[in-house]
Structure formats: C-alpha cells, structure tokens
Design a protein around this motif. Structure first.
Motif, mmCIF file in Angstrom:
data_model
loop_
_atom_site.group_PDB
_atom_site.id
_atom_site.type_symbol
_atom_site.label_atom_id
_atom_site.label_comp_id
_atom_site.label_asym_id
_atom_site.label_seq_id
_atom_site.Cartn_x
_atom_site.Cartn_y
_atom_site.Cartn_z
ATOM 1 N N THR A 7 -39.584 4.899 -37.651
ATOM 2 C CA THR A 7 -40.079 3.624 -38.154
ATOM 3 C C THR A 7 -41.471 3.438 -37.582
ATOM 4 O O THR A 7 -41.760 3.855 -36.460
ATOM 5 N N THR A 8 -42.342 2.829 -38.376
ATOM 6 C CA THR A 8 -43.746 2.682 -37.997
ATOM 7 C C THR A 8 -44.147 1.218 -38.092
ATOM 8 O O THR A 8 -43.824 0.549 -39.068
ATOM 9 N N ASP A 9 -44.842 0.742 -37.064
ATOM 10 C CA ASP A 9 -45.368 -0.622 -37.071
ATOM 11 C C ASP A 9 -46.810 -0.608 -36.587
ATOM 12 O O ASP A 9 -47.160 0.165 -35.698
ATOM 13 N N THR A 10 -47.611 -1.484 -37.172
ATOM 14 C CA THR A 10 -48.987 -1.652 -36.714
ATOM 15 C C THR A 10 -48.971 -2.556 -35.495
ATOM 16 O O THR A 10 -48.216 -3.522 -35.429
ATOM 17 N N LEU A 11 -49.804 -2.211 -34.531
ATOM 18 C CA LEU A 11 -49.875 -2.967 -33.282
ATOM 19 C C LEU A 11 -51.354 -3.097 -32.926
ATOM 20 O O LEU A 11 -51.919 -2.201 -32.307
ATOM 21 N N GLY A 12 -51.995 -4.168 -33.393
ATOM 22 C CA GLY A 12 -53.429 -4.332 -33.139
ATOM 23 C C GLY A 12 -54.222 -3.216 -33.789
ATOM 24 O O GLY A 12 -54.117 -2.996 -34.991
ATOM 25 N N GLU A 13 -54.999 -2.474 -32.966
ATOM 26 C CA GLU A 13 -55.825 -1.383 -33.484
ATOM 27 C C GLU A 13 -55.073 -0.063 -33.522
ATOM 28 O O GLU A 13 -55.661 0.988 -33.748
ATOM 29 N N GLY A 14 -53.773 -0.119 -33.290
ATOM 30 C CA GLY A 14 -53.011 1.121 -33.238
ATOM 31 C C GLY A 14 -51.711 1.033 -33.989
ATOM 32 O O GLY A 14 -51.441 0.090 -34.726
ATOM 33 N N THR A 15 -50.903 2.051 -33.765
ATOM 34 C CA THR A 15 -49.627 2.186 -34.451
ATOM 35 C C THR A 15 -48.573 2.594 -33.436
ATOM 36 O O THR A 15 -48.855 3.358 -32.516
ATOM 37 N N ILE A 16 -47.372 2.074 -33.616
ATOM 38 C CA ILE A 16 -46.234 2.529 -32.817
ATOM 39 C C ILE A 16 -45.221 3.168 -33.749
ATOM 40 O O ILE A 16 -44.864 2.595 -34.776
ATOM 41 N N LEU A 17 -44.826 4.383 -33.406
ATOM 42 C CA LEU A 17 -43.785 5.078 -34.157
ATOM 43 C C LEU A 17 -42.546 5.114 -33.271
ATOM 44 O O LEU A 17 -42.643 5.424 -32.081
ATOM 45 N N ARG A 18 -41.413 4.800 -33.858
ATOM 46 C CA ARG A 18 -40.147 4.860 -33.121
ATOM 47 C C ARG A 18 -39.337 6.036 -33.647
ATOM 48 O O ARG A 18 -38.891 6.021 -34.787
ATOM 49 N N PHE A 19 -39.217 7.059 -32.795
ATOM 50 C CA PHE A 19 -38.445 8.243 -33.163
ATOM 51 C C PHE A 19 -36.992 8.006 -32.812
ATOM 52 O O PHE A 19 -36.678 7.548 -31.719
ATOM 53 N N ASN A 20 -36.098 8.349 -33.750
ATOM 54 C CA ASN A 20 -34.680 8.141 -33.541
ATOM 55 C C ASN A 20 -33.932 9.413 -33.930
ATOM 56 O O ASN A 20 -34.071 9.884 -35.057
ATOM 57 N N GLY A 21 -33.174 9.977 -32.995
ATOM 58 C CA GLY A 21 -32.359 11.145 -33.310
ATOM 59 C C GLY A 21 -32.897 12.427 -32.708
ATOM 60 O O GLY A 21 -33.400 12.431 -31.581
ATOM 61 N N GLU A 22 -32.818 13.506 -33.479
ATOM 62 C CA GLU A 22 -33.177 14.839 -33.012
ATOM 63 C C GLU A 22 -34.418 15.348 -33.734
ATOM 64 O O GLU A 22 -34.408 15.478 -34.955
ATOM 65 N N LEU A 23 -35.456 15.622 -32.951
ATOM 66 C CA LEU A 23 -36.696 16.174 -33.516
ATOM 67 C C LEU A 23 -36.650 17.688 -33.357
ATOM 68 O O LEU A 23 -36.848 18.223 -32.272
ATOM 69 N N ASP A 24 -36.317 18.361 -34.462
ATOM 70 C CA ASP A 24 -36.182 19.813 -34.441
ATOM 71 C C ASP A 24 -36.854 20.399 -35.684
ATOM 72 O O ASP A 24 -37.588 19.701 -36.375
ATOM 73 N N ALA A 25 -36.603 21.673 -35.947
ATOM 74 C CA ALA A 25 -37.258 22.342 -37.076
ATOM 75 C C ALA A 25 -36.988 21.634 -38.402
ATOM 76 O O ALA A 25 -37.888 21.524 -39.234
ATOM 77 N N SER A 26 -35.773 21.117 -38.581
ATOM 78 C CA SER A 26 -35.438 20.485 -39.864
ATOM 79 C C SER A 26 -36.085 19.112 -40.030
ATOM 80 O O SER A 26 -36.280 18.659 -41.147
ATOM 81 N N SER A 27 -36.455 18.453 -38.943
ATOM 82 C CA SER A 27 -37.059 17.119 -39.043
ATOM 83 C C SER A 27 -38.545 17.111 -38.671
ATOM 84 O O SER A 27 -39.200 16.078 -38.798
ATOM 85 N N SER A 28 -39.077 18.260 -38.248
ATOM 86 C CA SER A 28 -40.459 18.276 -37.749
ATOM 87 C C SER A 28 -41.489 17.956 -38.834
ATOM 88 O O SER A 28 -42.486 17.291 -38.553
ATOM 89 N N LEU A 29 -41.253 18.392 -40.070
ATOM 90 C CA LEU A 29 -42.200 18.087 -41.149
ATOM 91 C C LEU A 29 -42.253 16.584 -41.403
ATOM 92 O O LEU A 29 -43.333 16.009 -41.587
ATOM 93 N N TYR A 30 -41.100 15.949 -41.397
ATOM 94 C CA TYR A 30 -41.009 14.494 -41.590
ATOM 95 C C TYR A 30 -41.772 13.770 -40.471
ATOM 96 O O TYR A 30 -42.567 12.861 -40.730
ATOM 97 N N ALA A 31 -41.558 14.196 -39.230
ATOM 98 C CA ALA A 31 -42.243 13.586 -38.087
ATOM 99 C C ALA A 31 -43.745 13.837 -38.175
ATOM 100 O O ALA A 31 -44.550 12.942 -37.900
ATOM 101 N N ASP A 32 -44.126 15.055 -38.554
ATOM 102 C CA ASP A 32 -45.535 15.419 -38.677
ATOM 103 C C ASP A 32 -46.234 14.538 -39.710
ATOM 104 O O ASP A 32 -47.334 14.033 -39.464
#
Length: 115
Positions: A7-32
């Motif tokens: 999930t992504t939210d704007t925070l002033g001049e930046g962004t916060i991404l909240r990663f949930n679960g397992e970041l592996d080969a199958s999810s790396s493209l989505y995260a990227d």
C-alpha cells in the motif's frame, strides 16, 4: 499460496510504502513497480514500512538495492522502517544497514529526513 501486497501513501514531499507478506522472486516485480512509481512521485524521500514484511529473498534484496540506486540518482532518501528482527538480521549480515538507512518508527524516519 504466498501473498504479498503493497500500500502506498503520500507523506508530504515523500511516499511511504507498506510491504506486507513475503518479498521473493514471485513478488519482486510487483514491489519493483510500486517502488519505481513511488520514487517517480517523490521529491524528498521514500519510506518502506517493513512491520508486516515476514520474509525477503535475494530477489527482494535486489529490488531494494535497485530502489536505493534510483533514490540516490534522484537525490532522495530511502529509509527502511520497523524491520522485523529476522529481516534486520539479514540486512546486517549483508552490510546493507551501512548502505540503506533504517529507522524504528515512521516518526524516527521523518526526523531523519527533516535534517
């Protein structure tokens, strides 16, 4: 079935991404893709909230290193926030904690970018 979400939210001049679960080969493209979009939209910083990240593979670490390089090129800060002990341990073993900034809370990270 492994699950991963961002999930992504704007925070002033930046962004916060909240990663949930397992970041592996199958999810790396989505995260990227989520990180690339966040970096493109941010002018000051990108925070990655890892409080719900339970696993990271070498492919996931590669995504984070690519994001770190993209942030450096754009002269914005990348900060990993609230890493689980297991994830933090991997970061420290690989020496990534000396490369990519970490913070215990979003508030701590916001103090870091304010400096």
């Amino acid at each position: 079935m492994k699950t991963f979400s961002v999930t992504t939210d704007t925070l002033g001049e930046g962004t916060i991404l909240r990663f949930n679960g397992e970041l592996d080969a199958s999810s790396s493209l989505y995260a990227d893709n989520a990180l690339e979009e966040a970096i493109a939209l941010s002018s000051g910083f990108v925070l990655i909230d890892c409080s719900q990240l339970i696993y990271i593979s070498s492919a996931g670490l590669g995504v984070l290193l690519a994001a770190f390089q993209a942030c450096n090129m754009k002269e914005i800060q990348l900060i990993m926030v609230d890493m689980q002990p297991k994830i933090r341990n991997v970061f420290e073993i690989l020496g990534l904690d000396r490369l990519i900034k970490t913070a215990d809370t979003v508030e701590d990270a916001m103090h870091m970018v304010a400096k």
